[in-house]
Design a protein around this motif. Structure first.
Motif, mmCIF file in Angstrom:
data_model
loop_
_atom_site.group_PDB
_atom_site.id
_atom_site.type_symbol
_atom_site.label_atom_id
_atom_site.label_comp_id
_atom_site.label_asym_id
_atom_site.label_seq_id
_atom_site.Cartn_x
_atom_site.Cartn_y
_atom_site.Cartn_z
ATOM 1 N N GLU A 17 -77.932 -18.679 26.691
ATOM 2 C CA GLU A 17 -78.308 -17.546 25.859
ATOM 3 C C GLU A 17 -77.501 -16.303 26.240
ATOM 4 O O GLU A 17 -76.987 -15.600 25.368
ATOM 5 N N ASP A 18 -77.364 -16.037 27.540
ATOM 6 C CA ASP A 18 -76.573 -14.889 27.998
ATOM 7 C C ASP A 18 -75.118 -15.013 27.550
ATOM 8 O O ASP A 18 -74.500 -14.030 27.119
ATOM 9 N N THR A 19 -74.571 -16.212 27.658
ATOM 10 C CA THR A 19 -73.186 -16.445 27.266
ATOM 11 C C THR A 19 -72.998 -16.235 25.769
ATOM 12 O O THR A 19 -72.012 -15.618 25.340
ATOM 13 N N LEU A 20 -73.941 -16.720 24.958
ATOM 14 C CA LEU A 20 -73.848 -16.533 23.505
ATOM 15 C C LEU A 20 -73.974 -15.063 23.123
ATOM 16 O O LEU A 20 -73.270 -14.590 22.228
ATOM 17 N N ILE A 21 -74.838 -14.337 23.811
ATOM 18 C CA ILE A 21 -74.989 -12.904 23.537
ATOM 19 C C ILE A 21 -73.689 -12.172 23.867
ATOM 20 O O ILE A 21 -73.214 -11.339 23.083
ATOM 21 N N GLN A 22 -73.100 -12.488 24.999
ATOM 22 C CA GLN A 22 -71.848 -11.834 25.380
ATOM 23 C C GLN A 22 -70.732 -12.194 24.406
ATOM 24 O O GLN A 22 -69.943 -11.325 24.006
ATOM 25 N N ALA A 23 -70.647 -13.455 23.991
ATOM 26 C CA ALA A 23 -69.626 -13.869 23.022
ATOM 27 C C ALA A 23 -69.830 -13.160 21.689
ATOM 28 O O ALA A 23 -68.861 -12.764 21.034
ATOM 29 N N SER A 24 -71.084 -12.963 21.283
ATOM 30 C CA SER A 24 -71.379 -12.238 20.045
ATOM 31 C C SER A 24 -70.908 -10.792 20.129
ATOM 32 O O SER A 24 -70.382 -10.239 19.160
#
Length: 81
Positions: A17-24
């Motif tokens: 989830e953290d990785t997806l938020i940062q990628a977004s």
């Protein structure tokens, strides 16, 4: 007041989830840059490439948001196969 010393890095690996938020966030920033580039040089020979990049970044942002929603959804008890 500004921080002089940055926060220490996290000692644990980031969650999906953290990785997806940062990628977004990266996708959103890149999209803002491409929008600004088109506004500054609308008749540039590269404007077609910038518009194509904008379209691809928008598609990436939508995919990342969809993945983030899937990660954040609670698992239903009877949904396993």
């Amino acid at each position: 007041m500004l921080k002089i010393v940055p926060d220490p890095p996290h000692l644990y690996p980031p969650t999906l989830e953290d990785t997806l938020i940062q990628a977004s966030e990266y996708a959103r920033c890149a999209l803002a840059v491409s929008h600004q580039a088109i506004q500054l040089q609308p008749r540039s020979p590269a404007s077609t490439l910038i518009l194509a990049s904008t379209h691809e970044l928008e598609s990436l942002r939508v995919l990342l948001e969809s993945a983030l929603i899937q990660v954040q959804m609670p698992a239903e008890p009877g949904a396993r196969h």
